[in-house]
Write a protein that holds these residues in place. Sequence first.
Motif, PDB file in Angstrom:
ATOM      1  N   MET A 155      21.407 -28.201  -6.789  1.00  0.00           N
ATOM      2  CA  MET A 155      22.053 -27.004  -6.225  1.00  0.00           C
ATOM      3  C   MET A 155      23.378 -27.392  -5.569  1.00  0.00           C
ATOM      4  O   MET A 155      23.441 -28.327  -4.788  1.00  0.00           O
ATOM      5  N   LYS A 156      24.422 -26.658  -5.894  1.00  0.00           N
ATOM      6  CA  LYS A 156      25.739 -26.901  -5.323  1.00  0.00           C
ATOM      7  C   LYS A 156      25.978 -25.900  -4.194  1.00  0.00           C
ATOM      8  O   LYS A 156      25.673 -24.715  -4.328  1.00  0.00           O
ATOM      9  N   ALA A 157      26.512 -26.380  -3.061  1.00  0.00           N
ATOM     10  CA  ALA A 157      26.788 -25.513  -1.918  1.00  0.00           C
ATOM     11  C   ALA A 157      28.278 -25.524  -1.609  1.00  0.00           C
ATOM     12  O   ALA A 157      28.901 -26.590  -1.549  1.00  0.00           O
ATOM     13  N   LEU A 158      28.860 -24.345  -1.436  1.00  0.00           N
ATOM     14  CA  LEU A 158      30.268 -24.197  -1.080  1.00  0.00           C
ATOM     15  C   LEU A 158      30.354 -23.707   0.365  1.00  0.00           C
ATOM     16  O   LEU A 158      29.743 -22.696   0.718  1.00  0.00           O
ATOM     17  N   ILE A 159      31.101 -24.433   1.195  1.00  0.00           N
ATOM     18  CA  ILE A 159      31.179 -24.122   2.621  1.00  0.00           C
ATOM     19  C   ILE A 159      32.624 -23.835   3.001  1.00  0.00           C
ATOM     20  O   ILE A 159      33.513 -24.643   2.727  1.00  0.00           O
ATOM     21  N   ALA A 160      32.851 -22.695   3.634  1.00  0.00           N
ATOM     22  CA  ALA A 160      34.208 -22.336   4.061  1.00  0.00           C
ATOM     23  C   ALA A 160      34.428 -22.768   5.508  1.00  0.00           C
ATOM     24  O   ALA A 160      33.583 -22.518   6.375  1.00  0.00           O
ATOM     25  N   VAL A 161      35.548 -23.427   5.771  1.00  0.00           N
ATOM     26  CA  VAL A 161      35.864 -23.882   7.128  1.00  0.00           C
ATOM     27  C   VAL A 161      37.277 -23.447   7.487  1.00  0.00           C
ATOM     28  O   VAL A 161      38.171 -23.436   6.646  1.00  0.00           O
ATOM     29  N   LYS A 162      37.475 -23.081   8.748  1.00  0.00           N
ATOM     30  CA  LYS A 162      38.775 -22.596   9.210  1.00  0.00           C
ATOM     31  C   LYS A 162      39.288 -23.434  10.367  1.00  0.00           C
ATOM     32  O   LYS A 162      38.516 -23.838  11.235  1.00  0.00           O
ATOM     33  N   ARG A 163      40.592 -23.670  10.366  1.00  0.00           N
ATOM     34  CA  ARG A 163      41.255 -24.391  11.453  1.00  0.00           C
ATOM     35  C   ARG A 163      41.683 -23.374  12.507  1.00  0.00           C
ATOM     36  O   ARG A 163      42.463 -22.456  12.220  1.00  0.00           O
TER      37      ARG A 163
END
Length: 249
Positions: free
Chosen positions: A1-9
């Motif tokens: 399973m591939k997981a995509l994680i969004a991160v913000k500065r």
Amino acid sequence: MKALIAVKRVVDANVKVQVKSDGSGVDIANVKMSMNPFDEIAVEEAVRLKEKGIVTEVIAVSCGDAKCQETLRTAMAIGADRGILVETSEELQPLAVAKLLKALVEKEQPQLVILGKQAIDDDANQTGQMLAALADLPQATFASKVELAGDKLNVTREVDGGLETISLSLPAVVTTDLRLNEPRYVTLPNIMKAKKKQLDTFKPEDLGVDVKPRLKTLKVSEPPKRGAGIKVPDVATLVDKLKNEAKVI
């Protein structure tokens, strides 16, 4: 399973921001910047799922200027396998970010997308929901517990009346709440390893997304200062002031 994680500065949570003199926004010159705390929880959850053998690859994504590479390196130091930066100097609003993430979801085909429930700079709480709508994916917001049960994802989420557990078919979008986990301390060896991990850069036009702002900020101002409290001699006076002066009852 591939997981995509969004991160913000964002501006570090411990910094007291100042409003610009012209009221056009917040002054972020020469202030400490960090990863959005809710996004840090999202990265931690994905890494924990990888450590359990559920997730095979964790991809961290950030949208913004070149300095966002620092945020992605932090995500990779926590445990993300690689990073993707969508580089632009435009002011990014939630809908534009959701469109960029949708394009990356189509490109990477992850089974799980995890975002922080909101960013501490604008408190919009919109990107995850917009992404789920644009990509036509099931969503679970304000997650306080995430468990895989067969081909379903069980998510416990916090609601006004207590806790609610829902079952999602994969792929799905999840947004994290504070009580989902406590992010680990990033060690120096992992920081050094993160510098060698793959980091790809795209432009919005590479993904076919128009990120021009659709909303205009008219004015930014600090909240009014709270007045000093007073002492009252008895309950009757308190009730009278609450009713006739404060007008809250």
